[in-house]
Design a protein around this motif. Sequence first.
Motif, PDB file in Angstrom:
ATOM      1  N   LEU A 179      -9.596  -6.276  51.023  1.00  0.00           N
ATOM      2  CA  LEU A 179     -10.019  -5.476  49.872  1.00  0.00           C
ATOM      3  C   LEU A 179      -8.805  -4.995  49.088  1.00  0.00           C
ATOM      4  CD1 LEU A 179     -12.202  -3.883  48.286  1.00  0.00           C
ATOM      5  CD2 LEU A 179     -11.959  -2.060  50.012  1.00  0.00           C
ATOM      6  N   MET A 180      -7.819  -4.462  49.784  1.00  0.00           N
ATOM      7  CA  MET A 180      -6.620  -3.978  49.094  1.00  0.00           C
ATOM      8  C   MET A 180      -5.832  -5.119  48.471  1.00  0.00           C
ATOM      9  SD  MET A 180      -5.262  -0.715  51.298  1.00  0.00           S
ATOM     10  CE  MET A 180      -5.854  -1.073  52.948  1.00  0.00           C
ATOM     11  N   GLU A 181      -5.807  -6.252  49.136  1.00  0.00           N
ATOM     12  CA  GLU A 181      -5.121  -7.418  48.564  1.00  0.00           C
ATOM     13  C   GLU A 181      -5.759  -7.801  47.228  1.00  0.00           C
ATOM     14  OE1 GLU A 181      -3.937 -12.029  49.746  1.00  0.00           O
ATOM     15  OE2 GLU A 181      -5.565 -11.006  50.804  1.00  0.00           O
ATOM     16  N   LYS A 182      -7.092  -7.828  47.163  1.00  0.00           N
ATOM     17  CA  LYS A 182      -7.773  -8.148  45.901  1.00  0.00           C
ATOM     18  C   LYS A 182      -7.450  -7.115  44.827  1.00  0.00           C
ATOM     19  CE  LYS A 182     -11.777  -8.611  48.080  1.00  0.00           C
ATOM     20  NZ  LYS A 182     -13.213  -8.821  48.376  1.00  0.00           N
ATOM     21  N   LEU A 183      -7.307  -5.866  45.225  1.00  0.00           N
ATOM     22  CA  LEU A 183      -7.088  -4.793  44.256  1.00  0.00           C
ATOM     23  C   LEU A 183      -5.667  -4.760  43.704  1.00  0.00           C
ATOM     24  CD1 LEU A 183      -9.255  -2.056  45.958  1.00  0.00           C
ATOM     25  CD2 LEU A 183      -9.526  -2.882  43.605  1.00  0.00           C
ATOM     26  N   VAL A 184      -4.776  -5.584  44.235  1.00  0.00           N
ATOM     27  CA  VAL A 184      -3.447  -5.717  43.618  1.00  0.00           C
ATOM     28  C   VAL A 184      -3.587  -6.242  42.195  1.00  0.00           C
ATOM     29  CG1 VAL A 184      -1.224  -6.934  43.742  1.00  0.00           C
ATOM     30  CG2 VAL A 184      -2.243  -5.974  45.813  1.00  0.00           C
ATOM     31  N   PRO A 186      -6.713  -6.113  40.086  1.00  0.00           N
ATOM     32  CA  PRO A 186      -8.111  -5.679  40.098  1.00  0.00           C
ATOM     33  C   PRO A 186      -8.981  -6.372  39.058  1.00  0.00           C
ATOM     34  CG  PRO A 186      -6.700  -4.026  39.083  1.00  0.00           C
ATOM     35  CD  PRO A 186      -5.790  -5.057  39.679  1.00  0.00           C
ATOM     36  N   TYR A 187     -10.225  -6.568  39.431  1.00  0.00           N
ATOM     37  CA  TYR A 187     -11.227  -7.066  38.506  1.00  0.00           C
ATOM     38  C   TYR A 187     -12.535  -6.346  38.814  1.00  0.00           C
ATOM     39  CZ  TYR A 187     -12.167 -10.132  42.541  1.00  0.00           C
ATOM     40  OH  TYR A 187     -12.410 -10.608  43.803  1.00  0.00           O
ATOM     41  N   LYS A 188     -13.373  -6.256  37.834  1.00  0.00           N
ATOM     42  CA  LYS A 188     -14.526  -5.354  37.856  1.00  0.00           C
ATOM     43  C   LYS A 188     -15.479  -5.612  39.016  1.00  0.00           C
ATOM     44  CE  LYS A 188     -18.043  -3.692  34.586  1.00  0.00           C
ATOM     45  NZ  LYS A 188     -18.588  -3.897  33.224  1.00  0.00           N
ATOM     46  N   ALA A 189     -15.637  -6.847  39.422  1.00  0.00           N
ATOM     47  CA  ALA A 189     -16.676  -7.189  40.397  1.00  0.00           C
ATOM     48  C   ALA A 189     -16.276  -6.931  41.853  1.00  0.00           C
ATOM     49  CB  ALA A 189     -17.069  -8.655  40.231  1.00  0.00           C
ATOM     50  N   LEU A 239     -14.408  -0.218  41.493  1.00  0.00           N
ATOM     51  CA  LEU A 239     -13.867   0.206  40.205  1.00  0.00           C
ATOM     52  C   LEU A 239     -14.853   1.082  39.442  1.00  0.00           C
ATOM     53  CD1 LEU A 239     -11.793  -2.831  38.905  1.00  0.00           C
ATOM     54  CD2 LEU A 239     -11.150  -0.954  40.403  1.00  0.00           C
ATOM     55  N   GLY A 240     -16.065   1.244  39.988  1.00  0.00           N
ATOM     56  CA  GLY A 240     -17.009   2.186  39.420  1.00  0.00           C
ATOM     57  C   GLY A 240     -16.782   3.611  39.867  1.00  0.00           C
ATOM     58  N   GLY A 243     -12.876   7.797  37.857  1.00  0.00           N
ATOM     59  CA  GLY A 243     -11.423   7.906  37.740  1.00  0.00           C
ATOM     60  C   GLY A 243     -10.643   6.746  38.294  1.00  0.00           C
ATOM     61  N   TRP A 244     -11.305   5.758  38.879  1.00  0.00           N
ATOM     62  CA  TRP A 244     -10.594   4.630  39.487  1.00  0.00           C
ATOM     63  C   TRP A 244     -10.294   3.505  38.503  1.00  0.00           C
ATOM     64  CZ3 TRP A 244     -11.018   2.938  45.208  1.00  0.00           C
ATOM     65  CH2 TRP A 244     -10.821   4.046  46.039  1.00  0.00           C
ATOM     66  N   TRP A 245     -10.819   3.561  37.319  1.00  0.00           N
ATOM     67  CA  TRP A 245     -10.598   2.490  36.349  1.00  0.00           C
ATOM     68  C   TRP A 245     -10.628   3.089  34.951  1.00  0.00           C
ATOM     69  CZ3 TRP A 245      -8.186  -1.741  36.648  1.00  0.00           C
ATOM     70  CH2 TRP A 245      -8.401  -2.832  35.824  1.00  0.00           C
ATOM     71  N   SER A 246      -9.803   2.572  34.064  1.00  0.00           N
ATOM     72  CA  SER A 246      -9.634   3.174  32.739  1.00  0.00           C
ATOM     73  C   SER A 246     -10.741   2.815  31.760  1.00  0.00           C
ATOM     74  CB  SER A 246      -8.283   2.749  32.154  1.00  0.00           C
ATOM     75  OG  SER A 246      -8.223   1.330  32.022  1.00  0.00           O
TER      76      SER A 246
END
Length: 265
Positions: A179-184, A186-189, A239-240, A243-246
Amino acid sequence: MTRFFDEIDWSQAWFSAVRESAGSLLAADDWRSQLNYLALQAGLSNHLELPLRFITQEELPEGAAYEAHISATGQVPTRENLHDFFNALVWLTFPAIKRQLNALQAAQIASLGIGKSRGPARDAATIFDENAALLVLADTTDGAELIAALRAHAWQDAFVMQADKFGYCAEVWCFGHALMEKLVQPYKAITAHTWVVMVEPAYFTLDAIARRAHIDGVVAQQLASQALTTADYTPLPVLGLPGWWSQQDAAFYEDQQVFRAKRQN
């Protein structure tokens, strides 16, 4: 020289759980040696009380199963890539949970062997290890209302109408290293398999170190005392989280390819 972890934006909320553990590794000339130093200083061990040590992938004996090797030796094969780097950070941050997951996986391997199918218990443990997020909620009416909305996939309710609850009676720790690797990048899904932990409201008055230690012990005990299945997880489009996404405008949460309605049985 650019290192494989130099692209990580450590300011992002989703790295908060492992940010502190990462600090000295990023500054070290030899990050693997520093990993082993930190593990030694913390007295980390596997479920058989063997001292935890991070080794190169080449040191894993040919034909040995990864989880079985960790269980039998305390040695964690660790490649120079983001996936294994985050895995090592989680061992430093949530060692009790990792110990218990390894115990579960090793027991399943000993019982069923290694085949094309892991079996339901090992599959559930692997999903937890790779993609879990720990959703911590106060055991109050507010906490119950929030988890009810999340389980109903009432995304606007949970993330917009109840957004103020994140911080005072709810928080999320990313746990899964994949999960953290993907978030390097990030994408919405990106969606986590969420493990829900109910706590006393006083938990939210503790500092971050004390909260992590508490959750580490509570979740490890939960994993040791109940049969783990994939039905235990709640999906969470991370990302929902407020505060986690702009780009969290009204249209953001209306994307039903990501914020999907609950499937009717």
